[in-house]
Design a protein around this motif. Structure first.
Motif, PDB file in Angstrom:
ATOM      1  N   ILE B  18       0.900  -1.272  -0.079  1.00 20.96           N
ATOM      2  CA  ILE B  18       0.218   0.061  -0.136  1.00 20.96           C
ATOM      3  C   ILE B  18       0.888   1.282   0.047  1.00 20.96           C
ATOM      4  CG2 ILE B  18      -1.742   1.464   1.376  1.00 20.96           C
ATOM      5  CD1 ILE B  18      -2.827  -1.270   0.097  1.00 20.96           C
ATOM      6  N   MET B  21       2.382   1.835  -3.361  1.00 22.64           N
ATOM      7  CA  MET B  21       1.287   2.365  -4.234  1.00 22.64           C
ATOM      8  C   MET B  21       0.817   3.737  -4.088  1.00 22.64           C
ATOM      9  SD  MET B  21      -1.317   0.917  -6.363  1.00 22.64           S
ATOM     10  CE  MET B  21      -1.773   2.272  -7.553  1.00 22.64           C
ATOM     11  N   ILE B  22       0.953   4.170  -2.694  1.00 22.63           N
ATOM     12  CA  ILE B  22       0.665   5.447  -2.319  1.00 22.63           C
ATOM     13  C   ILE B  22       1.723   6.350  -2.897  1.00 22.63           C
ATOM     14  CG2 ILE B  22       0.757   7.268  -0.392  1.00 22.63           C
ATOM     15  CD1 ILE B  22      -0.849   5.184   1.326  1.00 22.63           C
ATOM     16  N   THR B  25       1.478   6.717  -6.640  1.00 23.20           N
ATOM     17  CA  THR B  25       0.349   7.612  -7.297  1.00 23.20           C
ATOM     18  C   THR B  25       0.588   9.169  -6.826  1.00 23.20           C
ATOM     19  OG1 THR B  25      -1.027   5.311  -6.843  1.00 23.20           O
ATOM     20  CG2 THR B  25      -1.975   7.728  -7.253  1.00 23.20           C
ATOM     21  N   LEU B  26       1.012   9.349  -5.560  1.00 18.18           N
ATOM     22  CA  LEU B  26       1.279  10.668  -5.215  1.00 18.18           C
ATOM     23  C   LEU B  26       2.566  10.966  -4.466  1.00 18.18           C
ATOM     24  CD1 LEU B  26      -2.099  10.414  -2.859  1.00 18.18           C
ATOM     25  CD2 LEU B  26      -2.163  11.372  -5.110  1.00 18.18           C
ATOM     26  N   VAL B  29       3.217  13.606  -2.060  1.00 17.76           N
ATOM     27  CA  VAL B  29       2.330  13.945  -1.060  1.00 17.76           C
ATOM     28  C   VAL B  29       2.588  13.266   0.391  1.00 17.76           C
ATOM     29  CG1 VAL B  29      -0.176  13.827  -0.527  1.00 17.76           C
ATOM     30  CG2 VAL B  29       0.670  14.504  -2.774  1.00 17.76           C
ATOM     31  N   ARG B  30       2.609  14.092   1.416  1.00 17.51           N
ATOM     32  CA  ARG B  30       2.565  13.576   2.720  1.00 17.51           C
ATOM     33  C   ARG B  30       1.153  13.041   3.068  1.00 17.51           C
ATOM     34  NH1 ARG B  30       4.095  17.773   6.941  1.00 17.51           N
ATOM     35  NH2 ARG B  30       4.276  15.749   8.143  1.00 17.51           N
ATOM     36  N   VAL B  31       1.205  11.646   3.531  1.00 19.69           N
ATOM     37  CA  VAL B  31       0.001  11.046   3.682  1.00 19.69           C
ATOM     38  C   VAL B  31       0.033  10.462   5.360  1.00 19.69           C
ATOM     39  CG1 VAL B  31      -1.498   9.011   3.147  1.00 19.69           C
ATOM     40  CG2 VAL B  31      -0.324  10.109   1.555  1.00 19.69           C
ATOM     41  N   ALA B  32      -0.943  10.733   6.076  1.00 21.58           N
ATOM     42  CA  ALA B  32      -1.161  10.495   7.491  1.00 21.58           C
ATOM     43  C   ALA B  32      -0.874   8.939   7.722  1.00 21.58           C
ATOM     44  CB  ALA B  32      -2.571  11.061   8.036  1.00 21.58           C
ATOM     45  N   ASN B  33      -0.630   8.649   9.036  1.00 21.73           N
ATOM     46  CA  ASN B  33      -0.693   7.115   9.276  1.00 21.73           C
ATOM     47  C   ASN B  33      -1.846   6.451   9.257  1.00 21.73           C
ATOM     48  OD1 ASN B  33       1.288   5.212   9.426  1.00 21.73           O
ATOM     49  ND2 ASN B  33       0.812   4.918  11.544  1.00 21.73           N
ATOM     50  N   ASP B  34      -2.830   7.093   9.785  1.00 17.82           N
ATOM     51  CA  ASP B  34      -4.209   6.711   9.942  1.00 17.82           C
ATOM     52  C   ASP B  34      -5.061   6.506   8.783  1.00 17.82           C
ATOM     53  OD1 ASP B  34      -5.931   9.635  11.711  1.00 17.82           O
ATOM     54  OD2 ASP B  34      -4.492   9.374  10.078  1.00 17.82           O
ATOM     55  N   ALA B  35      -4.609   7.581   7.821  1.00 16.72           N
ATOM     56  CA  ALA B  35      -5.259   7.446   6.411  1.00 16.72           C
ATOM     57  C   ALA B  35      -4.471   6.336   5.655  1.00 16.72           C
ATOM     58  CB  ALA B  35      -4.647   8.892   5.582  1.00 16.72           C
ATOM     59  N   GLU B  37      -3.766   3.278   6.946  1.00 17.45           N
ATOM     60  CA  GLU B  37      -4.306   2.305   7.589  1.00 17.45           C
ATOM     61  C   GLU B  37      -5.761   2.244   6.937  1.00 17.45           C
ATOM     62  OE1 GLU B  37      -2.472   0.283   9.377  1.00 17.45           O
ATOM     63  OE2 GLU B  37      -4.248  -1.011   9.461  1.00 17.45           O
ATOM     64  N   LEU B  38      -6.587   3.387   6.660  1.00 15.61           N
ATOM     65  CA  LEU B  38      -7.818   3.152   6.136  1.00 15.61           C
ATOM     66  C   LEU B  38      -7.677   2.801   4.733  1.00 15.61           C
ATOM     67  CD1 LEU B  38     -10.841   4.119   6.334  1.00 15.61           C
ATOM     68  CD2 LEU B  38     -10.221   6.436   5.523  1.00 15.61           C
ATOM     69  N   VAL B  39      -6.666   3.235   3.996  1.00 18.34           N
ATOM     70  CA  VAL B  39      -6.415   2.557   2.739  1.00 18.34           C
ATOM     71  C   VAL B  39      -6.319   1.125   2.622  1.00 18.34           C
ATOM     72  CG1 VAL B  39      -5.041   2.672   0.570  1.00 18.34           C
ATOM     73  CG2 VAL B  39      -5.491   4.940   1.809  1.00 18.34           C
TER      74      VAL B  39
END
Lengths: 127, 134
Positions: B18, B21-22, B25-26, B29-35, B37-39
Motif C-alpha cells: 500500500i 502504491m501511495i 500515485t502521489l 504528498v505526505r499521507v497521514a498514518n491513519d489515512a 491504515e484506512l486505505v
C-alpha cells in the motif's frame, strides 16, 4: 508491448487476495487468474481513490492527506459509497486516538475504550 | 505460509504494498498514518465487494468456480466498467503465461529420456566429433 516483462509496478499478492475473498464463507472455488485480475482492479481503484482524495487535500491547502479528506472523497462519489461505514469507524477512532493507527483490532471495534485517550475537546467530531 | 502470529481476521493487503502504491500515485504528498491504515482496509472492502458480486453471478451461472468472466461482469454491474479494458489485458497475460507453462512442461514430458541416457548420447557425440577432427 512485446518484450515487456511486467507492466505493472505494484502488484498485490494473489495468495493474500484469495484468502481475503474466502473469508466470505459463501465464496467457493476461485479460478487461478481471478486474484490476479482483482489485484489489477484494486490498483486502479486505489489510484482513483487516492488521486481524488488528494484533490480535496489540495483544495484545503493542507500539507498532509488525512482521514478527513478521504471521508469527504468517499462521501462525494457514489462509486465509493460502499466505504462509508469504514470511514465512520475510522473517524470516530481518529478523534479518540491521535497516535495513529498502530493497532488495528482496536480500529475495527465500534466501542473503543482506549485508556491512553488524548483529551480532545475542540477536535471532536460529533457524530 | 502458516501464520504464526494473529488469526485469520488479520487478513489485509500488506502495508508495504500500500505504501508503495501511495508513493507511486502521489509521489510528493505526505499521507497521514491513519489515512494509510484506512486505505489498507478499503482494499479489503473492495475485494469483498467484487467477490460477493462475482460469487452471485457465478451462482446464477452453471459454474461452481468463480471465473475471470464473472469478475469482469461484477465490475460492470458495480460501476467499475472503466476498469475492464485493463483487466482484460491482465487476463490475457495470465493466459499467455499459463499456456507457456503448459507447453514447457509437456515438452519436458515428451522428451521422456532419462538423464543417464542423455549423458550416454552426449558421450557418443563427443566421441564422434573427436574422431572426425583427427
Amino acid at each position: 508491448m512485446p518484450g515487456q516483462k511486467k507492466q505493472y509496478s505494484v502488484r498485490f499478492p494473489p495468495g493474500r487476495i484469495k484468502k481475503i475473498m474466502q473469508k466470505d464463507t459463501e465464496v467457493g472455488r476461485i479460478a487461478m487468474a481471478v486474484p490476479v485480475i482483482i489485484s489489477r482492479a484494486l490498483e486502479m481503484f486505489l489510484k482513483s481513490l487516492l488521486t481524488k482524495t488528494c484533490l480535496i487535500t489540495q483544495a484545503k491547502f493542507s500539507n498532509i492527506l488525512s482521514v478527513a479528506h478521504m471521508k469527504q472523497c468517499i462521501e462525494s462519489e457514489k462509486i465509493f459509497h460502499f466505504l462509508k461505514d469504514l470511514t465512520e469507524e475510522a473517524t470516530s477512532t481518529a478523534t479518540q486516538d491521535n497516535r495513529g493507527m498502530s493497532m488495528w483490532p482496536i480500529y475495527r471495534t465500534k466501542n473503543n475504550n482506549i485508556s491512553a485517550q488524548t483529551p480532545s475537546g475542540a477536535g471532536e467530531i460529533a457524530l | 505460509m502458516a501464520s504464526s502470529s494473529g488469526n485469520d481476521d488479520d487478513l489485509t493487503i500488506p502495508r508495504a504494498a500500500i505504501n508503495k502504491m501511495i508513493k507511486e500515485t502521489l509521489p510528493n504528498v505526505r499521507v497521514a498514518n491513519d489515512a494509510r491504515e484506512l486505505v489498507v482496509n478499503c482494499c479489503t472492502e473492495f475485494i469483498h465487494l467484487i467477490s460477493s458480486e462475482a460469487n452471485e453471478i457465478c451462482n446464477k451461472s452453471d459454474k461452481k468456480t468463480i471465473s475471470p468472466e464473472h469478475v469482469i461482469n461484477a465490475l460492470e454491474s458495480l460501476g467499475f466498467a472503466s476498469y475492464i479494458t485493463e483487466v482484460k489485458d491482465v487476463l490475457q497475460e495470465c493466459k499467455t503465461v499459463a499456456l507457456k507453462r503448459r507447453k514447457a512442461s509437456s515438452r519436458l514430458e515428451n522428451l521422456g529420456i532419462p538423464e543417464e541416457e542423455l549423458l550416454r548420447q552426449q558421450q557418443e557425440l563427443f566421441a564422434k566429433y573427436s574422431c572426425s577432427s583427427s
